[in-house]
Design an enzyme around this catalytic site. Structure first.
Site, PDB file in Angstrom:
ATOM      1  N   SER A 225       0.826  -1.200   0.000  1.00 39.89           N
ATOM      2  CA  SER A 225       0.000   0.000   0.000  1.00 39.89           C
ATOM      3  C   SER A 225       0.860   1.250   0.000  1.00 39.89           C
ATOM      4  CB  SER A 225      -0.892   0.028   1.242  1.00 39.89           C
ATOM      5  OG  SER A 225      -0.110   0.325   2.404  1.00 39.89           O
ATOM      6  N   ASP A 226       0.265   2.357  -0.466  1.00 39.54           N
ATOM      7  CA  ASP A 226       0.885   3.650  -0.213  1.00 39.54           C
ATOM      8  C   ASP A 226       0.742   3.929   1.286  1.00 39.54           C
ATOM      9  OD1 ASP A 226       2.117   6.088  -0.562  1.00 39.54           O
ATOM     10  OD2 ASP A 226       0.846   6.702  -2.233  1.00 39.54           O
ATOM     11  N   TRP A 227       1.504   4.898   1.770  1.00 38.85           N
ATOM     12  CA  TRP A 227       1.602   5.125   3.209  1.00 38.85           C
ATOM     13  C   TRP A 227       0.241   5.518   3.809  1.00 38.85           C
ATOM     14  CZ3 TRP A 227       5.410   2.788   1.848  1.00 38.85           C
ATOM     15  CH2 TRP A 227       6.539   2.572   2.637  1.00 38.85           C
ATOM     16  N   TYR A 228      -0.185   4.715   4.782  1.00 39.69           N
ATOM     17  CA  TYR A 228      -1.456   4.916   5.480  1.00 39.69           C
ATOM     18  C   TYR A 228      -2.644   4.825   4.526  1.00 39.69           C
ATOM     19  CZ  TYR A 228       1.854   6.685   8.930  1.00 39.69           C
ATOM     20  OH  TYR A 228       2.922   6.822   9.788  1.00 39.69           O
ATOM     21  N   GLY A 229      -2.500   4.015   3.484  1.00 38.25           N
ATOM     22  CA  GLY A 229      -3.558   3.885   2.493  1.00 38.25           C
ATOM     23  C   GLY A 229      -4.558   2.785   2.770  1.00 38.25           C
TER      24      GLY A 229
END
Length: 756
Positions: A225-229
């Site tokens: 995932s992208d960060w905190y996605g």
């Protein structure tokens, strides 16, 4: 390494922990020391390593190469491979195992804040650049990570915008960009986008992550995932995600464990995710080079060479460039603009590199000319304001400097805030104080060279006429200023070509009427007509077309040869031609191959890029250039069969220097067995049944008889016939006054839908 055996030894707790970062550092994966499973380090870096020592802070210095939109303007696959290789070398020195690059979303709108980080508006150019970059990085044992999958084409509302994309453009442009890169370069990892596509978050879309990415594209690395996605780790794992980043402080681990225990998540699904992660973890760890080193000086030198190939010459009236000592009567140059001493060289956001060194245009020009030419510098404008009212004193000083010089070199550019993550641009204009500066300098000096720094298109129409020569420098990296000086003085012949279209005005672009609904839906209404395909379809003038770029020399194209006149399914077409350097400078020419379709019942571009090659040529030298296309290169995505199909009909082969300058034209005929299947209903126009051989002989006499019922006037016969053809067939029941019955309609529909 026996991954299956290793997974069998892991506890449920350990498996869950491997799928959600590491509590030690937000850039690492979890380690399981008892089984010898190591942690790996990941970092950003589409044009330079951005290794951070803590959180989002303290990035270590590394070489800042030209940004991605500049790289693709080189159209040089070997160059991009070598940039990827150099960045991979620096990853090894910094103990980075996975590089979050390339960033490769399509530049759908010129207002996209992250366009500088993406390659192009065209999926062929973008995927070729991305593939070369991946191969270069992974040649050093470092895993590349394609991002952001899928359709992260804007920054505004990127966390929850729903991009609504119909099937044909989704497959022909946005997915195709990733498909070609995956199949050509086998990247180790892929990062999901924050946004939704067609009402599903990418991070938990089984269609995108499993049905497309793994089953159709055969991607066999891991997806993170992208960060905190991630908002639901269990739903994401079910969809095909493998790794959530960064660490979620045990929240996701608990959800995984609980879901496996209560039967909501099949442990086999978790096992597959862990296997994919471990396969890559051991692959990159085994490729580590503990004593790796690189020369910062050599990499900076290479960054300068790279920037030379990326810079685009947009205008050169009266051959003002290259500058030569003998052209300067007073032996004086005015160098104007704050960007001459304080250059823009990259964009903002997670990709922001801490460079090992910074060059500026003024110093590099002074180094090149030495004492032979006097350089007069004037600031010209303030970077901290765009107002033209506050810079009159600076403009007056610049005028005086320009008036007593032979040539004025003006360094301009977009503000730092224009190109960055999290925000899109409000307009395409240069700051008003910079536009005013050009106009005022023109009053006292007619020999004006403009060097422009920007990460995506700008509007030229309100100042273009005041410049003799224009150099598009893009954001050229830490050594870009030296490359600009090399081009100004003819040390190097510019060879870059634009990787995107520059419109005349903002309202011309295909996304200008975009509207995000209150519930965050954005419809991609331009469909397949992205970038130059839109401007071509509209027959619209542009400032600079896709693929455009000038040179100090000239080239001639000739002798186009095609290996066949008819292309059938599974055939290949060989194309060759000659390019000759007919000027007096060594130069590199980018030959571009486009295909143009005949009139088609489905949406097709007027022309689309299919291949390209950058060819170095000495004066009077000629070389043969060849390409091979296959039937897929001529196919379109058919929404009825959900597959790529070849359409019968004539096709033109176009070879040129840009999308708007075609030098050679050839013709072939596509012969395909595929016939688009129509499901006939009472709503179909009568014309559809007339075009079907099974029903034509029934419908045509009915058409004549009904037309006669409406009028016996021969002068109206054609008009009435066309009127009847272009109405739903069911309406003939009433118009025929009962001679065409419900039973006849049902029989005709049944016959039309009969196979064979």
């Amino acid at each position: 390494m026996d991954i299956d055996n290793l997974v069998n030894q892991l506890t449920l707790d350990e498996k869950a922990s491997l799928c959600s970062g590491s509590e030690k550092n937000m850039w690492q994966t979890e380690a399981i020391e008892r089984l010898g499973i190591p942690s790996i380090t990941m970092t950003d870096g589409p044009y330079g390593v951005v290794k951070r020592l803590s959180g989002f802070s303290d990035p270590v210095p590394s070489t800042c190469f030209p940004v991605s939109c500049a790289m693709s303007s080189s159209w040089d696959i070997n160059l991009i491979h070598n940039i990827g290789k150099a960045i991979g070398e620096e990853c090894q020195v910094e103990n980075v195992n996975i590089l979050f690059a390339p960033s490769m979303n399509i530049q759908r709108s010129p207002l996209g804040g992250r366009n500088f980080e993406y390659y192009s508006e065209d999926p062929i150019l973008s995927s070729e650049m991305a593939s070369a970059f991946v191969k270069g990085v992974q040649s050093q044992g470092v895993g590349a990570c394609l991002k952001h999958y899928m359709a992260n084409n804007s920054e505004y509302l990127r966390q929850n915008i729903n991009n609504v994309i119909s099937e044909q453009p989704l497959n022909e442009i946005y997915l195709y960009n990733f498909e070609r890169t995956i199949k050509n370069s086998n990247p180790y990892t892929i990062m999901t986008a924050y946004n939704k596509v067609n009402w599903e978050y990418c991070v938990k879309s089984r269609y995108l992550l499993t049905e497309i990415l793994r089953n159709k594209f055969n991607f066999d690395g891991f997806v993170l995932s992208d960060w905190y996605g991630v908002d639901s780790i269990v739903d994401s794992l079910k969809a095909g995600l493998d790794l959530e980043m960064p660490y979620s402080y045990g929240i996701s681990k608990k959800k995984i464990i609980d879901s496996v225990k209560n039967g909501d998540l099949d442990e086999a699904t978790l096992n597959e995710a862990v296997k994919r992660i471990l396969k890559i973890v051991f692959k990159v760890k085994n490729a580590e080079k503990p004593n790796a080193q690189y020369s910062k000086e050599e990499h900076n030198k290479f960054a300068r060479e790279a920037a030379r190939d990326c810079i685009v010459l947009l205008k050169n009236e009266n051959s003002l460039l290259p500058l030569k000592k003998e052209k300067l009567r007073k032996h004086k140059l005015a160098v104007i603009g704050e960007y001459a001493k304080n250059p823009r060289y990259q964009g903002n956001g997670s990709a922001h590199v801490t460079p090992t060194v910074i060059e500026n245009g003024y110093d590099e020009i002074v180094k090149l000319v030495g004492n032979s030419i006097k350089i007069n510098y004037s600031k010209g404008y303030n970077l901290l304001t765009s107002s033209s009212e506050n810079d009159n004193l600076l403009i007056n000083e610049a005028q005086k400097s320009a008036a007593k010089s032979d040539v004025a070199i003006i360094f301009l550019g977009t503000p730092d805030s224009y190109d960055g993550e999290t925000a899109d641009r409000a307009n395409l204009d240069l700051p008003a104080n910079q536009v005013k500066l050009i106009k005022e300098i023109y009053k006292v000096q007619k020999n004006i060279i403009v060097v422009i720094y920007n990460g995506s298109p700008v509007i030229f129409s309100n100042w273009y006429q005041y410049a003799n020569s224009i150099i598009e420098a893009w954001l050229p990296g830490q050594a870009g200023a030296g490359a600009i000086a090399d081009i100004l003085f003819g040390i190097v012949n510019p060879s870059g070509k634009l990787s995107c279209t520059f419109p005349i005005q903002l309202p011309d672009n295909p996304t200008y009427l975009d509207y995000i609904s209150p519930d965050n839906n954005l419809f991609y209404r331009e469909d397949i007509f992205v970038g130059y395909k839109y401007y071509d379809k509209k027959n619209m003038q542009v400032q600079f077309p896709f693929g455009f770029g000038l040179s100090y020399t000239s080239f001639c194209y000739s002798n186009l040869e095609l290996s066949k006149n008819v292309l059938k399914e599974n055939d290949t077409l060989d194309i060759s031609f000659i390019i000759k350097n007919t000027g007096s400078y060594f130069g590199k020419e980018v030959a571009q191959l486009y295909v143009q379709y005949s009139k088609s019942p489905i949406p097709r571009p007027i022309k689309e890029l299919k291949a390209f090659s950058k060819v170095p040529l000495a004066p009077n030298e000629e070389k043969s250039v060849s390409f091979t296309l296959n039937s897929r290169d001529f196919s379109y995505y058919d929404i009825l069969t959900k597959t790529w199909q070849l359409e019968s009909g004539p096709v033109r082969i176009l070879v040129g220097t840009s999308s708007r300058h075609i030098c050679l034209v050839g013709n072939i005929y596509i012969q395909s067995s595929y016939q688009p299947k129509i499901t006939y209903t009472a709503e179909n126009f009568a014309r559809d049944f007339l075009s079907n051989p099974k029903t034509e002989n029934i419908i045509r006499p009915l058409l004549v008889s009904i037309a006669n019922l409406l009028s016996n006037d021969k002068a109206l016969e054609q008009t009435i016939s066309e009127f009847l053809k272009d109405m739903p067939i069911k309406k003939w029941i009433v118009i025929s006054r009962g001679s065409f019955t419900e039973k006849m309609l049902a029989d005709i529909i049944s016959l039309a839908n009969t196979e064979g």
